[in-house]
Motif scaffolding. Structure first.
Motif, PDB file in Angstrom:
ATOM      1  N   GLY A  75      44.760  29.905   4.745  1.00 26.43           N
ATOM      2  CA  GLY A  75      44.894  30.014   3.298  1.00 26.43           C
ATOM      3  C   GLY A  75      43.805  29.278   2.543  1.00 26.43           C
ATOM      4  N   ASP A  76      44.100  29.011   1.268  1.00 32.93           N
ATOM      5  CA  ASP A  76      43.136  28.361   0.375  1.00 32.93           C
ATOM      6  C   ASP A  76      43.181  26.845   0.550  1.00 32.93           C
ATOM      7  N   LEU A  77      42.004  26.244   0.609  1.00 27.14           N
ATOM      8  CA  LEU A  77      41.884  24.794   0.746  1.00 27.14           C
ATOM      9  C   LEU A  77      41.023  24.245  -0.381  1.00 27.14           C
ATOM     10  N   ASP A  78      41.373  23.066  -0.874  1.00 29.06           N
ATOM     11  CA  ASP A  78      40.557  22.362  -1.861  1.00 29.06           C
ATOM     12  C   ASP A  78      39.681  21.348  -1.123  1.00 29.06           C
ATOM     13  N   ILE A  79      38.384  21.512  -1.230  1.00 27.01           N
ATOM     14  CA  ILE A  79      37.445  20.651  -0.504  1.00 27.01           C
ATOM     15  C   ILE A  79      36.673  19.789  -1.497  1.00 27.01           C
ATOM     16  N   HIS A  80      36.702  18.488  -1.260  1.00 22.79           N
ATOM     17  CA  HIS A  80      35.959  17.532  -2.076  1.00 22.79           C
ATOM     18  C   HIS A  80      34.493  17.579  -1.664  1.00 22.79           C
ATOM     19  N   VAL A  81      33.596  17.740  -2.643  1.00 24.31           N
ATOM     20  CA  VAL A  81      32.179  17.894  -2.354  1.00 24.31           C
ATOM     21  C   VAL A  81      31.352  17.015  -3.289  1.00 24.31           C
ATOM     22  N   VAL A  82      30.421  16.290  -2.722  1.00 27.42           N
ATOM     23  CA  VAL A  82      29.370  15.623  -3.495  1.00 27.42           C
ATOM     24  C   VAL A  82      28.182  16.578  -3.511  1.00 27.42           C
TER      25      VAL A  82
ATOM     26  N   ALA B  66      13.772  23.402  -4.307  1.00 26.59           N
ATOM     27  CA  ALA B  66      14.442  22.495  -3.379  1.00 26.59           C
ATOM     28  C   ALA B  66      15.192  23.267  -2.289  1.00 26.59           C
ATOM     29  N   VAL B  67      15.237  22.673  -1.105  1.00 23.47           N
ATOM     30  CA  VAL B  67      15.917  23.267   0.044  1.00 23.47           C
ATOM     31  C   VAL B  67      17.386  22.840   0.035  1.00 23.47           C
ATOM     32  N   PRO B  68      18.346  23.769   0.131  1.00 26.66           N
ATOM     33  CA  PRO B  68      19.767  23.393   0.218  1.00 26.66           C
ATOM     34  C   PRO B  68      20.049  22.696   1.545  1.00 26.66           C
ATOM     35  N   LEU B  69      20.534  21.472   1.485  1.00 26.35           N
ATOM     36  CA  LEU B  69      20.831  20.676   2.679  1.00 26.35           C
ATOM     37  C   LEU B  69      22.309  20.334   2.722  1.00 26.35           C
ATOM     38  N   LEU B  70      22.992  20.832   3.729  1.00 31.98           N
ATOM     39  CA  LEU B  70      24.394  20.492   3.965  1.00 31.98           C
ATOM     40  C   LEU B  70      24.443  19.261   4.846  1.00 31.98           C
ATOM     41  N   PHE B  71      24.983  18.171   4.321  1.00 37.14           N
ATOM     42  CA  PHE B  71      25.151  16.933   5.083  1.00 37.14           C
ATOM     43  C   PHE B  71      26.601  16.867   5.548  1.00 37.14           C
ATOM     44  N   ILE B  72      26.811  16.865   6.869  1.00 35.93           N
ATOM     45  CA  ILE B  72      28.176  16.834   7.416  1.00 35.93           C
ATOM     46  C   ILE B  72      28.415  15.475   8.043  1.00 35.93           C
ATOM     47  N   HIS B  73      29.403  14.764   7.518  1.00 34.15           N
ATOM     48  CA  HIS B  73      29.707  13.425   8.026  1.00 34.15           C
ATOM     49  C   HIS B  73      30.451  13.509   9.358  1.00 34.15           C
TER      50      HIS B  73
ATOM     51  N   ASN C  71      32.537   9.179   6.456  1.00 35.44           N
ATOM     52  CA  ASN C  71      33.033   9.921   5.302  1.00 35.44           C
ATOM     53  C   ASN C  71      31.841  10.236   4.409  1.00 35.44           C
ATOM     54  N   PHE C  72      32.117  10.802   3.237  1.00 35.21           N
ATOM     55  CA  PHE C  72      31.032  11.217   2.353  1.00 35.21           C
ATOM     56  C   PHE C  72      30.144  10.053   1.911  1.00 35.21           C
ATOM     57  N   LEU C  73      30.632   8.808   2.058  1.00 33.33           N
ATOM     58  CA  LEU C  73      29.811   7.653   1.699  1.00 33.33           C
ATOM     59  C   LEU C  73      28.498   7.619   2.463  1.00 33.33           C
TER      60      LEU C  73
ATOM     61  N   VAL D  81      21.363  18.359  -2.171  1.00 36.64           N
ATOM     62  CA  VAL D  81      22.226  17.761  -1.150  1.00 36.64           C
ATOM     63  C   VAL D  81      23.681  18.132  -1.421  1.00 36.64           C
ATOM     64  N   ILE D  82      24.317  18.718  -0.416  1.00 36.98           N
ATOM     65  CA  ILE D  82      25.728  19.090  -0.490  1.00 36.98           C
ATOM     66  C   ILE D  82      26.445  18.311   0.603  1.00 36.98           C
ATOM     67  N   ALA D  83      27.327  17.388   0.229  1.00 39.98           N
ATOM     68  CA  ALA D  83      27.996  16.515   1.189  1.00 39.98           C
ATOM     69  C   ALA D  83      29.509  16.624   1.007  1.00 39.98           C
ATOM     70  N   PRO D  84      30.147  17.556   1.697  1.00 39.42           N
ATOM     71  CA  PRO D  84      31.603  17.698   1.568  1.00 39.42           C
ATOM     72  C   PRO D  84      32.348  16.645   2.390  1.00 39.42           C
ATOM     73  N   SER D  85      33.594  16.406   2.006  1.00 34.34           N
ATOM     74  CA  SER D  85      34.526  15.712   2.884  1.00 34.34           C
ATOM     75  C   SER D  85      35.184  16.777   3.742  1.00 34.34           C
ATOM     76  N   LEU D  86      35.159  16.609   5.056  1.00 37.21           N
ATOM     77  CA  LEU D  86      35.820  17.566   5.929  1.00 37.21           C
ATOM     78  C   LEU D  86      37.311  17.644   5.588  1.00 37.21           C
ATOM     79  N   PRO D  87      37.960  18.788   5.815  1.00 34.20           N
ATOM     80  CA  PRO D  87      39.416  18.829   5.683  1.00 34.20           C
ATOM     81  C   PRO D  87      40.046  17.701   6.500  1.00 34.20           C
ATOM     82  N   ASN D  88      41.082  17.081   5.963  1.00 31.16           N
ATOM     83  CA  ASN D  88      41.783  15.936   6.572  1.00 31.16           C
ATOM     84  C   ASN D  88      41.056  14.609   6.370  1.00 31.16           C
TER      85      ASN D  88
END
Length: 425
Positions: free
Chosen positions: A83-90, A99-106, A122-124, A146-153
């Protein structure tokens, strides 16, 4: 589906009051004389940190600083079967239109298996990198969105209660976050769990993932029945290199005695979760043990430690939820989940050659192999070893990590020109 909306960290007063009440009643075990760090976080260190957390640490001040420093959003995505999830993203955009889109995965730098063990993250982790990467460069350089999401959970993203949310689902979530923000092609930087998820994304979404930069690369050794050519090459080169022997010894030591936390989280996360959820002292000790042990003599301040741990304590799904990634990654494919990749499968998965990889190996990483062994993951076009830094490279040595990214993707770099549709890329 709900729109993308700005997000502000605002922990309810009652949650902060509850934390302070629990800190008032912490009791401590004793310890052996002269134990130091050999058995875990020393008693004197824990007493100091608990006292500081209770009497001096100001969460509201840290919350205000984070809200002023970071551009945060809630991005809704639909994950197949969940289903639908709400994801916190910096999300920080560079002033450079190219600029180049960069996904930063913690990672979970609380945190992976026989050949992986990752720590509490974490996103810190992205906060020190953002100003280094988004600053506008001239035509000879490169800058990033820079796109830095918090992973689900994790952090302030939504938790998952349905069984079967494994590595493929984390990868799908991250990919759909990028698409929702308007990027069709992008690059990824990952360490810890972020490294595993980035590699899975490169397999599943190779038409979108243009390049991947990793500072933690768990792979299986080149067993003769799995990779005979690499095995024969290793027989010639590795045994005569003291440096390589040291890498292998470190990794095997981690496998034998350093991954107890992983085995607990992968097998009985609920049992562990009661302590992490209810006791701030248990959560602090669990996380800080790895912050200290896996860094290269980094001088952690009490404020850094307590901010890091507080984000776990105040996380949307609770501190226990972040341990479930270990359990799901180590389990079997559920019958009602279509796409699945286990942790063992991720070690041997090879991305298509159109995805270019860079590997950065820092001096005190918890697992290290000869660079040649990393080439099984895909088209590795850049390799670099650093004489300092540990598992938390984005936090310990942000300048080195940012510089290596720019070397990889900037003009003259091994992955220059990978972003299609952009003038100069």
């Amino acid at each position: 589906m709900a729109p993308i909306t700005p997000f502000t960290i605002d922990i309810p007063d009652e949650h902060i009051d509850q934390l302070h009440q629990k800190l008032q009643h912490v009791s401590f075990p004793d310890e052996l004389d002269d134990a130091g760090w050999e058995m875990g976080v020393p008693l004197s260190t824990m007493k100091r940190l608990i006292t500081t957390w209770r009497e001096k640490f100001d969460w509201r001040a840290q919350e205000k600083k984070l809200n002023e420093q970071l551009k945060q959003f809630t991005v809704p995505v639909a994950v197949d079967g969940f289903g639908d999830l709400d994801i916190h993203v910096v999300h920080h955009r560079s002033e450079n239109s190219r600029a180049v889109p960069l996904l930063f995965i913690h990672g979970y730098d609380l945190l992976t298996d026989i050949l992986l063990n990752t720590g509490p993250g974490n996103f810190l982790e992205a906060t020190k990198l953002i100003p280094l990467l988004t600053q506008s460069e001239d035509s000879e350089g490169v800058s990033f969105d820079v796109i830095a999401p918090s992973l689900p959970n994790f952090g302030f993203s939504q938790g998952i209660k349905k069984r079967g949310f494994g590595l493929a689902q984390y990868a799908e979530t991250m990919h759909k976050v990028i698409l929702a923000l308007g990027y069709e092609k992008y690059v990824i930087q990952g360490g810890d769990w972020g490294s595993i998820i980035a590699r899975i994304m490169a397999v599943y979404y190779a038409e979108h993932v243009q390049a991947v930069h990793l500072n933690f690369v768990p792979v299986l050794p080149p067993y003769p029945w799995r990779n005979p050519l690499l095995f024969l090459s290793s027989l010639i080169s590795v045994p005569f290199s003291a440096k390589h022997r040291g890498y292998i010894s470190r990794s095997l030591g981690y496998k034998s005695i350093g991954n107890a936390y992983y085995k607990q989280q992968a097998s009985r996360p609920q049992t562990l979760g009661y302590g992490l959820h209810d006791s701030p002292a248990a959560l602090l000790a669990w996380i800080y043990d790895k912050l200290h042990s896996w860094s290269d003599n980094y001088a952690w301040t009490d404020e850094e430690i307590l901010t890091w741990v507080s984000i776990y304590y105040f996380s949307r799904a609770g501190p226990m939820a972040s341990t479930r990634i270990y359990y799901e990654a180590s389990g079997q494919k559920p019958d009602d989940v279509e796409r699945w990749m286990s942790l063992d499968q991720s070690f041997t998965a090879r991305a298509p050659d159109n995805v270019r990889f860079a590997v950065a190996q820092f001096k005190e990483e918890v697992m290290m192999w000869p660079m040649a062994w990393y080439r099984v993951i895909g088209n590795v076009v850049k390799e670099k070893e650093f004489d300092r830094g540990g598992h938390f490279a984005a936090w310990e040595e942000p300048e080195l990590l940012a510089g290596d990214l720019k070397e990889f993707l900037g003009k003259g770099g091994a992955a220059y020109a990978v972003i299609e549709g952009k003038d100069g890329y």
